[in-house]
Design a protein around this motif. Structure first.
Motif, PDB file in Angstrom:
ATOM      1  N   SER A 256      20.131 -68.420 -32.920  1.00 42.13           N
ATOM      2  CA  SER A 256      20.170 -69.823 -33.592  1.00 42.13           C
ATOM      3  C   SER A 256      18.959 -70.510 -32.905  1.00 42.13           C
ATOM      4  O   SER A 256      18.484 -71.392 -33.720  1.00 42.13           O
ATOM      5  CB  SER A 256      21.603 -70.513 -32.945  1.00 42.13           C
TER       6      SER A 256
ATOM      7  N   ASP B 149      16.170 -69.571 -32.543  1.00 49.43           N
ATOM      8  CA  ASP B 149      14.952 -69.076 -33.234  1.00 49.43           C
ATOM      9  C   ASP B 149      14.810 -69.903 -34.454  1.00 49.43           C
ATOM     10  O   ASP B 149      13.960 -70.187 -34.860  1.00 49.43           O
ATOM     11  CB  ASP B 149      14.997 -67.572 -33.391  1.00 49.43           C
ATOM     12  N   ILE B 150      16.070 -69.923 -35.122  1.00 49.95           N
ATOM     13  CA  ILE B 150      15.911 -70.463 -36.465  1.00 49.95           C
ATOM     14  C   ILE B 150      15.872 -71.956 -36.261  1.00 49.95           C
ATOM     15  O   ILE B 150      15.106 -72.584 -36.983  1.00 49.95           O
ATOM     16  CB  ILE B 150      17.498 -70.491 -36.994  1.00 49.95           C
ATOM     17  N   TYR B 151      16.544 -72.819 -35.108  1.00 51.72           N
ATOM     18  CA  TYR B 151      16.032 -74.072 -34.973  1.00 51.72           C
ATOM     19  C   TYR B 151      14.703 -74.339 -34.803  1.00 51.72           C
ATOM     20  O   TYR B 151      14.139 -75.387 -35.256  1.00 51.72           O
ATOM     21  CB  TYR B 151      16.936 -74.646 -33.784  1.00 51.72           C
ATOM     22  N   LYS B 152      13.929 -73.408 -34.072  1.00 54.05           N
ATOM     23  CA  LYS B 152      12.502 -73.652 -33.743  1.00 54.05           C
ATOM     24  C   LYS B 152      11.765 -73.489 -35.077  1.00 54.05           C
ATOM     25  O   LYS B 152      10.905 -74.310 -35.291  1.00 54.05           O
ATOM     26  CB  LYS B 152      11.946 -72.460 -32.778  1.00 54.05           C
ATOM     27  N   GLN B 153      11.893 -72.683 -35.936  1.00 49.73           N
ATOM     28  CA  GLN B 153      11.513 -72.368 -37.229  1.00 49.73           C
ATOM     29  C   GLN B 153      11.636 -73.792 -38.000  1.00 49.73           C
ATOM     30  O   GLN B 153      10.796 -73.993 -38.723  1.00 49.73           O
ATOM     31  CB  GLN B 153      11.875 -71.168 -38.011  1.00 49.73           C
ATOM     32  N   GLN B 154      12.757 -74.386 -37.907  1.00 52.45           N
ATOM     33  CA  GLN B 154      13.131 -75.507 -38.521  1.00 52.45           C
ATOM     34  C   GLN B 154      12.493 -76.678 -38.060  1.00 52.45           C
ATOM     35  O   GLN B 154      12.704 -77.831 -38.710  1.00 52.45           O
ATOM     36  CB  GLN B 154      14.451 -75.580 -39.008  1.00 52.45           C
ATOM     37  N   GLY B 155      11.795 -76.553 -36.919  1.00 51.63           N
ATOM     38  CA  GLY B 155      11.350 -77.716 -36.138  1.00 51.63           C
ATOM     39  C   GLY B 155      12.065 -78.613 -35.357  1.00 51.63           C
ATOM     40  O   GLY B 155      12.337 -79.664 -35.151  1.00 51.63           O
ATOM     41  N   ARG B 156      13.511 -77.837 -35.220  1.00 47.22           N
ATOM     42  CA  ARG B 156      14.589 -78.936 -34.523  1.00 47.22           C
ATOM     43  C   ARG B 156      14.630 -78.323 -33.023  1.00 47.22           C
ATOM     44  O   ARG B 156      15.515 -77.540 -32.626  1.00 47.22           O
ATOM     45  CB  ARG B 156      16.058 -78.385 -35.053  1.00 47.22           C
ATOM     46  N   GLU B 157      13.663 -78.892 -32.342  1.00 49.58           N
ATOM     47  CA  GLU B 157      13.603 -78.537 -30.916  1.00 49.58           C
ATOM     48  C   GLU B 157      14.879 -79.059 -30.152  1.00 49.58           C
ATOM     49  O   GLU B 157      15.279 -78.567 -29.166  1.00 49.58           O
ATOM     50  CB  GLU B 157      12.376 -79.243 -30.228  1.00 49.58           C
TER      51      GLU B 157
ATOM     52  N   SER C 168      17.271 -76.578 -30.539  1.00 43.81           N
ATOM     53  CA  SER C 168      17.002 -75.287 -29.855  1.00 43.81           C
ATOM     54  C   SER C 168      17.133 -75.276 -28.246  1.00 43.81           C
ATOM     55  O   SER C 168      17.649 -74.494 -27.920  1.00 43.81           O
ATOM     56  CB  SER C 168      15.632 -75.141 -30.187  1.00 43.81           C
TER      57      SER C 168
END
Length: 148
Positions: free
Chosen positions: A64, A66-74, A77
């Protein structure tokens, strides 16, 4: 058994108003309760089963994060990483990569595996022996490297 420890830690986190701690602890408690009440499960949960449950929780949160980081949701994350930290405290000590490599080398030697075709058999044996002490993905990578 970590169930009683978790209950005590939840009380401490509530008193301290530590939300990150509380989220992680409640996730552990929920997963353990679910495992206890699952159809076909015995009443008591062994340490090995607890360890697998904790590993699964950490793996889910890592994915989860990793997915948040890829979507720019620090912001999201960071929440997942805080929970990973809390859950990891209750897991058995993870082995170092060198230790895992030597154990896998011994398993390969004992099983007589000689090629990548026998990778599944070796991974199965390694997962049994290293349950809770090493990440499954790392085990697979090391087995593949040693058999190649």
């Amino acid at each position: 058994m970590i169930s009683s420890t978790i209950d005590q830690e939840i009380k401490k986190a509530m008193l301290a108003k530590d939300q990150a701690q509380l989220r992680g602890l409640r996730a552990i408690k929920a997963a353990l309760l679910l495992a206890k009440t699952e159809k076909g499960s015995s009443e008591e949960i062994t340490e090995e089963v607890e360890s697998k449950i904790l590993q699964k929780l950490v793996k889910q949160r890592r994915e989860s994060a990793d997915i948040y980081k890829q979507q720019g949701r620090e912001d999201l994350s960071v929440i997942e990483e805080e929970e990973i930290e809390v859950i990891s405290r209750f897991m058995p000590k993870q082995l170092e990569q060198a230790e895992i490599e030597s154990i896998i080398a011994q398993i390969i030697k004992d099983s007589g595996a000689a090629s990548v075709k026998e990778m599944g058999k070796v991974i199965g044996l390694a997962n049994k022996e290293l349950a809770g002490k090493a990440d499954g993905k790392l085990i697979a990578e090391i087995v593949k490297a040693q058999l190649a």
